[in-house]
Every structure is written in structure tokens, then in C-alpha cells.
Scaffold this active site. Structure first.
Site, PDB file in Angstrom:
ATOM      1  N   VAL A 194       0.809  -1.231   0.000  1.00 51.22           N
ATOM      2  CA  VAL A 194       0.000   0.000   0.000  1.00 51.22           C
ATOM      3  C   VAL A 194       0.837   1.274   0.000  1.00 51.22           C
ATOM      4  O   VAL A 194       0.312   2.351  -0.274  1.00 51.22           O
ATOM      5  CB  VAL A 194      -0.997   0.049   1.190  1.00 51.22           C
ATOM      6  CG1 VAL A 194      -2.017  -1.066   1.118  1.00 51.22           C
ATOM      7  CG2 VAL A 194      -0.279   0.060   2.526  1.00 51.22           C
ATOM      8  N   TYR A 251       3.566   6.547  15.153  1.00 54.45           N
ATOM      9  CA  TYR A 251       2.281   5.850  14.997  1.00 54.45           C
ATOM     10  C   TYR A 251       1.125   6.755  15.438  1.00 54.45           C
ATOM     11  O   TYR A 251       0.130   6.900  14.725  1.00 54.45           O
ATOM     12  CB  TYR A 251       2.339   4.579  15.840  1.00 54.45           C
ATOM     13  CG  TYR A 251       1.144   3.666  15.770  1.00 54.45           C
ATOM     14  CD1 TYR A 251       0.890   2.896  14.641  1.00 54.45           C
ATOM     15  CD2 TYR A 251       0.284   3.532  16.863  1.00 54.45           C
ATOM     16  CE1 TYR A 251      -0.197   2.021  14.594  1.00 54.45           C
ATOM     17  CE2 TYR A 251      -0.797   2.658  16.827  1.00 54.45           C
ATOM     18  CZ  TYR A 251      -1.034   1.907  15.690  1.00 54.45           C
ATOM     19  OH  TYR A 251      -2.103   1.034  15.658  1.00 54.45           O
TER      20      TYR A 251
END
Ligand code: NDP
Length: 251
Positions: free
Chosen positions: A61, A150
Site C-alpha cells: 500500500v 504511529y
């Protein structure tokens, strides 16, 4: 008896393992036509063997051309898309001072930009007849606790969920997200940490998860089914927390 998602066309990114595989299984069990993508051919093959008659696509991706190519192939095979689940993602990096700018960029590529791109491609298909986009974010996109790389990327995805939700609802495209807490599954990070130090993980659960255990993939998948359903028709741009009480937000 007809199933809740009979014939619906569902694409799940990162659908070969863990939460994504659980979501794929749940939609498939409810009668949906399911496509999953991930990098490893082997992982895709194993997931297909476990779930059933689904389509699989080998795709990284983070690579623009692979995203476009895979999405195009999905549309050609399925003849459209009703539900997109942006699940692919992962955590990397460490303390901010020790984490390179490349790592920060990589985290945004892995967790954020690709989901924006898949959402945009899905919207172009869905704008004529409606649809649902579900982003898998994290409680650490809402509050401190995880790695900065993150947290940043998941916070951006929560923000994108709201912006796209508000912009696209006029065309009947609902965009929402799920913010899971710590979810235990055989191939995931928590399993590894339990194997490394079971006592520390027991303490972690006791101190951090009011429900007294890790969540499981079925519990996140149930939230995804709900968000994609008619029963959630008034939910737009929202982020559902699925965490057994783990997050500390009051509002
Ligand atoms: P896993 O690492 O177990 O699975 C990730 C899936 O995404 C795999 O199918 C993997 O397959 C695929 N994937 C990873 N990177 C890429 C890539 N670059 N291109 C294509 N596919 C990719 O993760 P989880 O199931 O634990 O997590 C799924 C999502 O949920 C993630 O977004 C994660 O951040 C989020 N989340 C997870 C929590 C948890 O406790 N597990 C808590 C909160 C949020 P492959 O490696 O073959 O590409």
C-alpha cells in the site's frame, strides 16, 4: 434467510492477518463479496484457504502505482465497490530523538497517505450510489501512549475521517473509523510480547484494560459490520472506540 451484507462488494486492505482477516471473515459470513490485499502472497493464500471464496491481491500500500493497479483490478472484477476498510498499518520507530525523519515519513506512508488515496479512489466509485469507508485507527491516535510516529499517523487518519465524512455524506458516502485498544491475535505484536514476558503483560492488562483482558479481532469486526450497516446511517465522520475501557478520555 438473506444475510446482512448479501452481494455487497467489500475491499479490505491488510486483510490477510489479524484484525483485517477478522473483518474479512465477518463480511464474508454475512454474504458479502470480499477482496483483500496485503504484501505477502503466502499470507493471502493462507487467508483465502481459511475464509473461503474471496479475491486476493498482492499489493504494497505504500507504493502509489500498486495502489492504483490493485484498486482498478478490484473494480474490474467486482464491478464496483460498496465498502472499503482501510485496515493496513503498523507501528515503527521509538523515542522521538532516536527516530529518523525517514521513519516519521514511512509511518505516514504506511498508516495515513495510502488510506487517503484508497478513500479517494473509492469515493469516485461510490459517489453515484453511496457506500461506506471504515478506517482502522487506534486509541493512540486520540491520546498519548504509543510511539509518536504511529500516534501522529493515526491522529491524522482520525482527522481525515471527520473531514471526508462531512464532505462526502451529501453523496451518501459515510466515512467513519474504529479506534481499537490492545487486540490480541496469533500474528500480532501483543502475542509476541506475551511470549517474551507473560508476567509483564498480565500486569499491563490488569493496570490498563478495565475489562481485564485483551480484545479480540471478532470484537473489532463486529464494530466494522455495525459501521457499514444501515443501523449506523446517522454516524458520519465519527470514531468508535473499541477497547474494553482501555482509553482514558473523558469526552
Ligand atoms: P498485523 O500486523 O497483524 O496485520 C497487518 C495486515 O496488514 C497484514 O495483512 C499485513 O500483511 C498487511 N500490511 C502491512 N503492511 C502493509 C503494506 N505496506 N501493504 C499492504 N499490506 C500491508 O496488524 P493488526 O491486525 O494487529 O492491525 C491491523 C490494523 O489495526 C493496523 O492499522 C493497526 O495499526 C490497527 N490497530 C491494531 C491494534 C492491535 O492491538 N493489534 C490496536 C489498534 C489499532 P503483509 O505483511 O503480508 O503485507
Amino acid at each position: 434467510m438473506s444475510k446482512a451484507f448479501e452481494g455487497k462488494k467489500v475491499l479490505i486492505t491488510g486483510g490477510s492477518k489479524g484484525i483485517g482477516k477478522g473483518i474479512a471473515q465477518a463480511f464474508y459470513s454475512e454474504g458479502a463479496r470480499v477482496g483483500i490485499l496485503a504484501r505477502s502472497e503466502e499470507g493471502l493464500k493462507a487467508a483465502k484457504e481459511e475464509i473461503g471464496d474471496i479475491e486476493t491481491y498482492a499489493c504494497d500500500v505504500t507504493v502509489d502505482g500498486e495502489r492504483q493497479n490493485t484498486f482498478q483490478r478490484f473494480i474490474e472484477t467486482f464491478g464496483g465497490i460498496d465498502i472499503l476498510v482501510n485496515n493496513a498499518g503498523g507501528s515503527s520507530g521509538g523515542k522521538i530523538a532516536d527516530t529518523s525523519m525517514e521513519e516519521f515519513t514511512k509511518s505516514m506512508e504506511t498508516n495515513y497517505f495510502q488510506a487517503v488515496h484508497f478513500s479517494k479512489m473509492a469515493y469516485e466509485q461510490m459517489r453515484e450510489r453511496g457506500g461506506a469507508v471504515i478506517n482502522i485507527t487506534s486509541i493512540f491516535g486520540k491520546e498519548a501512549g504509543g510511539k509518536a510516529t504511529y500516534n501522529n499517523a493515526k491522529a491524522a487518519l482520525i482527522s481525515f475521517t471527520k473531514a471526508a465524512g462531512n464532505e462526502w455524506i451529501k453523496d451518501g458516502v459515510r466515512v467513519n473509523s474504529i479506534a481499537p485498544g490492545s487486540i490480541l491475535h496469533p500474528t500480532g505484536n501483543w502475542q509476541k510480547r506475551i511470549e517474551e514476558n507473560p508476567e509483564a503483560m498480565e500486569r499491563f492488562v490488569e493496570q490498563n484494560i478495565p475489562a481485564g483482558r485483551f480484545g479480540n479481532v471478532e470484537e473489532v469486526a463486529d464494530a466494522a459490520l455495525f459501521l457499514a450497516s444501515q443501523e449506523a446511517r446517522w454516524l458520519v465522520g465519527t470514531t468508535l472506540t473499541a477497547d474494553g475501557g482501555q482509553s482514558r478520555m473523558n469526552i
